[in-house]
Motif scaffolding. Sequence first.
Motif, PDB file in Angstrom:
ATOM      1  N   ALA A   1       0.833  -1.204   0.000  1.00  0.00           N
ATOM      2  CA  ALA A   1       0.000   0.000   0.000  1.00  0.00           C
ATOM      3  C   ALA A   1       0.863   1.248   0.000  1.00  0.00           C
ATOM      4  N   ARG A   2       1.950   1.219   0.752  1.00  0.00           N
ATOM      5  CA  ARG A   2       2.894   2.349   0.743  1.00  0.00           C
ATOM      6  C   ARG A   2       3.495   2.512  -0.655  1.00  0.00           C
ATOM      7  N   ALA A   3       3.858   1.391  -1.277  1.00  0.00           N
ATOM      8  CA  ALA A   3       4.440   1.453  -2.622  1.00  0.00           C
ATOM      9  C   ALA A   3       3.476   2.099  -3.609  1.00  0.00           C
ATOM     10  N   GLN A   4       2.203   1.787  -3.475  1.00  0.00           N
ATOM     11  CA  GLN A   4       1.217   2.388  -4.366  1.00  0.00           C
ATOM     12  C   GLN A   4       1.105   3.889  -4.131  1.00  0.00           C
ATOM     13  N   ARG A   5       1.100   4.300  -2.850  1.00  0.00           N
ATOM     14  CA  ARG A   5       1.039   5.732  -2.537  1.00  0.00           C
ATOM     15  C   ARG A   5       2.252   6.479  -3.052  1.00  0.00           C
ATOM     16  N   GLU A   6       3.424   5.840  -2.963  1.00  0.00           N
ATOM     17  CA  GLU A   6       4.681   6.501  -3.316  1.00  0.00           C
ATOM     18  C   GLU A   6       5.093   6.247  -4.766  1.00  0.00           C
ATOM     19  N   ASN A   7       4.283   5.486  -5.478  1.00  0.00           N
ATOM     20  CA  ASN A   7       4.567   5.166  -6.886  1.00  0.00           C
ATOM     21  C   ASN A   7       5.882   4.425  -7.037  1.00  0.00           C
ATOM     22  N   TRP A   8       6.130   3.454  -6.148  1.00  0.00           N
ATOM     23  CA  TRP A   8       7.327   2.640  -6.229  1.00  0.00           C
ATOM     24  C   TRP A   8       7.089   1.483  -7.196  1.00  0.00           C
TER      25      TRP A   8
END
Length: 270
Positions: free
Chosen positions: A103-110
Amino acid sequence: MTSIITIMTDFGMKDGFVGVMKGVIWGIAPEARIADLTHLISPQNIREGGVVLDRSAPYFPAGTIHVVVVDPGVGTARRPIAAQVGEQRYVGPDNGTLTMFLARAQRENWKVQIVELNQPRYWRDEISTSFHGRDIFAPVAAHLAAGVPLSAVGSPMSDPALLPLSAPERTAAGLRGEIIHIDHFGNIGANIKREDVAPLGSVSVRACGHDVPGLSNTFGDKPPGELIAFINSIGELAIAVVNGNAGQRLGAKVGDTVEVIKLQSDSVNG
């Protein structure tokens, strides 16, 4: 240079399981640097493991490999996986541990790449049905640390198991969220972030039948024994007892409701 490998488990430190995993890693990648993230995750608590991984992994150098073995489904049809999530890597069971970090990756566009571990040449020769941390995850992590590419240890997949995640909701009074973690000190963490609270101005916080007026900056702002609310070091709303245990005092458990209430004086024009 061989990568850093962190290990997080629910094994505790009594029985030697963690040491065995390290021995397997060093047998394959003797130059590997190993960090014990924690081995005190509550037994079989996948969600707690996921929270700790999400809170911890971003602070490690790029290329670090995080081995997570909170694996109540060991030996069943659940898949063993490895992943690249932004600049960090993961090895462990496909049981939802990665949910918060993805979910963090999606928010940060990783960038995210996930593979199912299906190349036994990177495992130990004998595979038990009850200790994949030793037999699959530790050796795969060691091979990755020694330079084997992610694409070699498994086949691409795009459907990782995910835990249900709830987001805080706006209410007429302010915000409603939930407890997502209670730490070693009994400090209570909620799924409400600094940026959620900031637009409300002055607030009070309510959890488990207790009201906390205002937000403190840190523990020392109030006398010992007082219940406080504050934004913790990772930018989330937290509730604590100064020099005490808020989880015990409130009888709190993960999933309990936390409310942030905008003080009425803030809505009146001066």
